[in-house]
Design a protein around this motif. Sequence first.
Motif, PDB file in Angstrom:
ATOM      1  N   PRO A   1       0.833  -1.221   0.000  1.00  0.00           N
ATOM      2  CA  PRO A   1       0.000   0.000   0.000  1.00  0.00           C
ATOM      3  C   PRO A   1       0.861   1.262   0.000  1.00  0.00           C
ATOM      4  CG  PRO A   1       0.097  -0.923   2.204  1.00  0.00           C
ATOM      5  CD  PRO A   1       0.836  -1.888   1.303  1.00  0.00           C
ATOM      6  N   SER A   2       1.671   1.426  -1.031  1.00  0.00           N
ATOM      7  CA  SER A   2       2.631   2.531  -1.089  1.00  0.00           C
ATOM      8  C   SER A   2       2.043   3.813  -1.665  1.00  0.00           C
ATOM      9  CB  SER A   2       3.844   2.108  -1.926  1.00  0.00           C
ATOM     10  OG  SER A   2       3.430   1.686  -3.219  1.00  0.00           O
ATOM     11  N   ALA A   3       0.821   3.729  -2.216  1.00  0.00           N
ATOM     12  CA  ALA A   3       0.181   4.915  -2.782  1.00  0.00           C
ATOM     13  C   ALA A   3      -1.329   4.720  -2.730  1.00  0.00           C
ATOM     14  CB  ALA A   3       0.640   5.144  -4.218  1.00  0.00           C
ATOM     15  N   PRO A   4      -2.104   5.806  -2.684  1.00  0.00           N
ATOM     16  CA  PRO A   4      -3.571   5.688  -2.613  1.00  0.00           C
ATOM     17  C   PRO A   4      -4.158   4.853  -3.742  1.00  0.00           C
ATOM     18  CG  PRO A   4      -2.895   7.937  -2.152  1.00  0.00           C
ATOM     19  CD  PRO A   4      -1.656   7.220  -2.605  1.00  0.00           C
ATOM     20  N   SER A   5      -3.531   4.870  -4.901  1.00  0.00           N
ATOM     21  CA  SER A   5      -4.085   4.141  -6.044  1.00  0.00           C
ATOM     22  C   SER A   5      -4.091   2.630  -5.825  1.00  0.00           C
ATOM     23  CB  SER A   5      -3.284   4.467  -7.312  1.00  0.00           C
ATOM     24  OG  SER A   5      -1.914   4.152  -7.133  1.00  0.00           O
ATOM     25  N   TRP A   6      -3.254   2.134  -4.874  1.00  0.00           N
ATOM     26  CA  TRP A   6      -3.215   0.703  -4.594  1.00  0.00           C
ATOM     27  C   TRP A   6      -4.250   0.294  -3.555  1.00  0.00           C
ATOM     28  CZ3 TRP A   6      -0.865  -1.566  -8.273  1.00  0.00           C
ATOM     29  CH2 TRP A   6       0.293  -1.041  -8.836  1.00  0.00           C
ATOM     30  N   ASP A   7      -4.944   1.235  -2.974  1.00  0.00           N
ATOM     31  CA  ASP A   7      -5.926   0.929  -1.938  1.00  0.00           C
ATOM     32  C   ASP A   7      -7.268   0.574  -2.577  1.00  0.00           C
ATOM     33  OD1 ASP A   7      -7.177   0.568   0.464  1.00  0.00           O
ATOM     34  OD2 ASP A   7      -7.464   2.714   0.871  1.00  0.00           O
ATOM     35  N   ALA A   8      -7.296  -0.557  -3.265  1.00  0.00           N
ATOM     36  CA  ALA A   8      -8.510  -1.007  -3.947  1.00  0.00           C
ATOM     37  C   ALA A   8      -8.463  -2.517  -4.090  1.00  0.00           C
ATOM     38  CB  ALA A   8      -8.636  -0.347  -5.311  1.00  0.00           C
ATOM     39  N   SER A   9      -9.598  -3.150  -3.963  1.00  0.00           N
ATOM     40  CA  SER A   9      -9.657  -4.603  -4.092  1.00  0.00           C
ATOM     41  C   SER A   9      -9.768  -5.038  -5.556  1.00  0.00           C
ATOM     42  CB  SER A   9     -10.830  -5.156  -3.293  1.00  0.00           C
ATOM     43  OG  SER A   9     -12.042  -4.552  -3.714  1.00  0.00           O
ATOM     44  N   TRP A  10     -10.086  -4.106  -6.435  1.00  0.00           N
ATOM     45  CA  TRP A  10     -10.088  -4.355  -7.883  1.00  0.00           C
ATOM     46  C   TRP A  10      -9.350  -3.207  -8.556  1.00  0.00           C
ATOM     47  CZ3 TRP A  10     -12.144  -8.629 -10.362  1.00  0.00           C
ATOM     48  CH2 TRP A  10     -12.955  -9.468  -9.580  1.00  0.00           C
ATOM     49  N   LEU A  11      -8.528  -3.519  -9.539  1.00  0.00           N
ATOM     50  CA  LEU A  11      -7.811  -2.503 -10.295  1.00  0.00           C
ATOM     51  C   LEU A  11      -8.115  -2.682 -11.782  1.00  0.00           C
ATOM     52  CD1 LEU A  11      -4.298  -2.650  -8.593  1.00  0.00           C
ATOM     53  CD2 LEU A  11      -6.085  -0.946  -8.202  1.00  0.00           C
ATOM     54  N   LYS A  12      -8.251  -1.567 -12.476  1.00  0.00           N
ATOM     55  CA  LYS A  12      -8.454  -1.636 -13.918  1.00  0.00           C
ATOM     56  C   LYS A  12      -7.105  -1.535 -14.608  1.00  0.00           C
ATOM     57  CE  LYS A  12     -12.147  -0.014 -15.698  1.00  0.00           C
ATOM     58  NZ  LYS A  12     -12.649  -1.290 -16.287  1.00  0.00           N
ATOM     59  N   VAL A  13      -6.854  -2.427 -15.525  1.00  0.00           N
ATOM     60  CA  VAL A  13      -5.583  -2.455 -16.239  1.00  0.00           C
ATOM     61  C   VAL A  13      -5.851  -2.399 -17.739  1.00  0.00           C
ATOM     62  CG1 VAL A  13      -5.558  -4.987 -16.174  1.00  0.00           C
ATOM     63  CG2 VAL A  13      -3.442  -3.747 -16.610  1.00  0.00           C
ATOM     64  N   ASP A  14      -5.108  -1.548 -18.433  1.00  0.00           N
ATOM     65  CA  ASP A  14      -5.116  -1.513 -19.894  1.00  0.00           C
ATOM     66  C   ASP A  14      -3.946  -2.348 -20.380  1.00  0.00           C
ATOM     67  OD1 ASP A  14      -7.281   0.285 -19.972  1.00  0.00           O
ATOM     68  OD2 ASP A  14      -5.911   1.969 -19.647  1.00  0.00           O
ATOM     69  N   TYR A  15      -4.187  -3.160 -21.388  1.00  0.00           N
ATOM     70  CA  TYR A  15      -3.134  -4.060 -21.834  1.00  0.00           C
ATOM     71  C   TYR A  15      -3.072  -4.154 -23.357  1.00  0.00           C
ATOM     72  CZ  TYR A  15      -6.989  -7.367 -22.487  1.00  0.00           C
ATOM     73  OH  TYR A  15      -8.152  -7.962 -22.898  1.00  0.00           O
ATOM     74  N   GLU A  16      -1.911  -4.568 -23.832  1.00  0.00           N
ATOM     75  CA  GLU A  16      -1.681  -4.869 -25.241  1.00  0.00           C
ATOM     76  C   GLU A  16      -1.030  -6.238 -25.322  1.00  0.00           C
ATOM     77  OE1 GLU A  16       0.721  -1.819 -26.898  1.00  0.00           O
ATOM     78  OE2 GLU A  16      -0.866  -0.285 -26.819  1.00  0.00           O
ATOM     79  N   LEU A  17      -1.536  -7.060 -26.213  1.00  0.00           N
ATOM     80  CA  LEU A  17      -0.968  -8.388 -26.436  1.00  0.00           C
ATOM     81  C   LEU A  17      -0.384  -8.423 -27.845  1.00  0.00           C
ATOM     82  CD1 LEU A  17      -3.796 -10.645 -24.950  1.00  0.00           C
ATOM     83  CD2 LEU A  17      -1.658  -9.944 -23.871  1.00  0.00           C
ATOM     84  N   VAL A  18       0.884  -8.750 -27.927  1.00  0.00           N
ATOM     85  CA  VAL A  18       1.571  -8.738 -29.213  1.00  0.00           C
ATOM     86  C   VAL A  18       2.365 -10.035 -29.379  1.00  0.00           C
ATOM     87  CG1 VAL A  18       3.212  -7.531 -30.700  1.00  0.00           C
ATOM     88  CG2 VAL A  18       1.819  -6.235 -29.074  1.00  0.00           C
ATOM     89  N   ASP A  19       2.189 -10.693 -30.505  1.00  0.00           N
ATOM     90  CA  ASP A  19       3.082 -11.786 -30.881  1.00  0.00           C
ATOM     91  C   ASP A  19       3.348 -11.673 -32.378  1.00  0.00           C
ATOM     92  OD1 ASP A  19       0.934 -12.923 -32.255  1.00  0.00           O
ATOM     93  OD2 ASP A  19       0.410 -14.262 -30.590  1.00  0.00           O
ATOM     94  N   GLU A  20       3.944 -12.685 -32.967  1.00  0.00           N
ATOM     95  CA  GLU A  20       4.351 -12.593 -34.359  1.00  0.00           C
ATOM     96  C   GLU A  20       3.177 -12.420 -35.312  1.00  0.00           C
ATOM     97  OE1 GLU A  20       6.646 -16.036 -35.124  1.00  0.00           O
ATOM     98  OE2 GLU A  20       8.394 -15.363 -33.966  1.00  0.00           O
ATOM     99  N   ASP A  21       2.019 -12.972 -34.927  1.00  0.00           N
ATOM    100  CA  ASP A  21       0.889 -12.980 -35.862  1.00  0.00           C
ATOM    101  C   ASP A  21      -0.340 -12.249 -35.357  1.00  0.00           C
ATOM    102  OD1 ASP A  21       2.321 -14.754 -37.636  1.00  0.00           O
ATOM    103  OD2 ASP A  21       1.894 -16.347 -36.178  1.00  0.00           O
ATOM    104  N   HIS A  22      -0.262 -11.659 -34.168  1.00  0.00           N
ATOM    105  CA  HIS A  22      -1.506 -11.150 -33.603  1.00  0.00           C
ATOM    106  C   HIS A  22      -1.230  -9.938 -32.731  1.00  0.00           C
ATOM    107  CE1 HIS A  22      -5.610 -11.331 -32.122  1.00  0.00           C
ATOM    108  NE2 HIS A  22      -5.143 -11.244 -30.887  1.00  0.00           N
TER     109      HIS A  22
END
Length: 206
Positions: free
Chosen positions: A20-41
């Motif tokens: 709990p090093s910052a207020p943003s971590w004080d949550a039981s659920w976090l929203k994450v944006d992600y990118e998935l990259v491989d050779e074909d996708h």
Amino acid sequence: MLGLAAAHLMNSTSLAVSLPSAPSWDASWLKVDYELVDEDHYAEGSADVRHASSHAHVTEHEQWIRDTGAASATTGTDLWDKRAELFPYLQFVPGVEQNLKDLADVAAPSVRDELLRLNTAAETWRPGESEPAWAVKVVPESESRIKLGLVNFTDLDGVKWPFSLHVRFQPSPGRIHFRLIGEEGRIRVGYIGRKRLTDDVPRRAR
């Protein structure tokens, strides 16, 4: 953030944990944006990830943690080793350890499910109630079998007591015998195994 993305990719079995090093971590659920990259996708998106940085967060996910742990318990030995986390409201007499280690693997899922139902009943048992609200069919042993001592098992105090109440598990005729410890609001399991037809049973089952 890489850890959160990994938790999302394994969301059926993973819980992201942080300090709990910052207020943003004080949550039981976090929203994450992600990118998935491989050779074909290539794909991008966002997801909600289970997260814990405090005891309150763990409490919120407690049932999910318990269910996930239960699904991974596939043998009697697993059930014994994980009893504290899976069945915190149940107590087990010493002989039950060997009962579970002798349990056929085919019976372990059924035993696990019945113990989870008993644990739920004990968890919601309130002071003053004569017995828990059962989420499973619970029946007492017949007087004739009680008199024969077929449901007597050595308790935590080293004394044999009748564990008359029982539930059934598959394959038949599996039985889980227990008794109610009203002053503690707990269910104490005395035996897990096949229905005892005579008193001529292995010593470890007594």
